[in-house]
Design a protein around this motif. Sequence first.
Motif: not given
Length: 176
Positions: A34-62
């Motif tokens: 998600a972080l790679k896609l968000a910082t790409s040459d074509h970033p998103p206009d909005l992110v829909l983000l789950d919280i409970m994910m293995p590794g980095m959770d949604g809170y940390e992504v946000c």
Amino acid sequence: TILIVDDTPANLSLLCDVLQSDYRTKAAVNGEKALKLATSDHPPDLVLLDIMMPGMDGYEVCRRLKENPATRSIPVIFVTAMTEVEDETRGLELGGVDYITKPISAPIVKARVRTHLALYHQAQEMQRMIAKLEAQAGELSEWNRTLEMRVAEGVGQVERLGRLKRFFSPSVVDLL
């Protein structure tokens, strides 16, 4: 462009199906992607983000999105099965703009995405207008300085003409 982040393929598929008729969608199955896609040459206009994910959770992504100047202004809507008030409060305190609980309602997701995208694009337009006004203010400041210099030159010329006036007849002064 909407970036959908969820570690469950069925949830990704459902959200993509709900939104793809109106928006371009990108999907990420974890926070790192998600972080790679968000910082790409074509970033998103909005992110829909789950919280409970293995590794980095949604809170940390946000948190990481909001601390990065390049992604700070991208709106984040949490889409999660976590229904406690404390969970929602934490997400909003981290910079999320909304909080949708699962199971989702397609019309609600569409309405909230539409609303937050409109707000996001209005904010971007305001930033462009502010930058334009600041540039115009700079130009006006330059014009003001030039005008002040010319007025000062004009005052100097009037004073010199006044001193010369006593040496010439009135008809010669009129020619000056």
